[in-house]
Design an enzyme around this catalytic site. Sequence first.
Site: not given
Ligand code: ACM
Length: 264
Positions: A39, A110, A143
């Site tokens: 990420e 995201k 993530c």
């Molecule tokens: C995350 O979502 N970077 C823990």
Amino acid sequence: MKVGFIQLAPVLGDTQSTIRKIDELLPGVSDADLIVLPELCNSGYNFVSKDQAWETSESIEDSQFVRYIESLCSKYQMHIVSGLNERDGDKLYNTSFLAGPNSYIGKYRKIHLFVNEKDYFEPGDAGLPVFDIGHCKIGMLICFDWLFPEVWRVLALKGADLICHPSNLVIPGLCQRAVPTHAVCNRVFVITANRTGTESNLTFTGLSTIASPKAEVILQASATQEEARLVEIDISLARDKMITRRNHALDDRRPEEYSLITET
Ligand code: ACM
């Protein structure tokens, strides 16, 4: 199909140093068909301010990092999925993009933002796309999205065989233990490419994981080392959704009993 990840510690605010690390690690997995990177790989994660998040972001059109990944895809005739601190107009998104031998292909933004990310990024607004890369169909999550079974399911229903999951995980072991369960519930492969290292108060947990549709961990990195790893997978396993002779993982669902899930 050969798939893998590069687990590394991107350097906060220093894309060139991160690129040098990828240059050193990539030859170890150069015959992969698909590689996943962590990420926010172009920027690092734990920004000290909104200004730092902004200064380290790039629009996809003008991104040095996206051009670099495209050049690797072309040189090694592979696909790469990577996290990106993406600038779009005056907004930032925590994005994952896919590139292939002929250049940039597409992105996911995201949806579920974690802790301080809510101060810097907009929640994802690009849906949950699935891309056909020839060998298979892939979806992307990032993530903390891992906590939400709904997004894994949507990608499986859209036909994803493999879910790429660039990560910067900080809660020790939790996601790495959950990923094989998401893999078996949806009968897909999962590649979680996590990072290592520390940025001020955050230590990232490594243990990048590839899980099979049978909930097996077929490859796992160390907790702390930067490493590039790959494994051969049989994608047909993800296309066989039969759990028993009479039970299909997707067709046996009873959505009429699940309406509460989609109420806001
Ligand atoms: C995350 O979502 N970077 C823990």
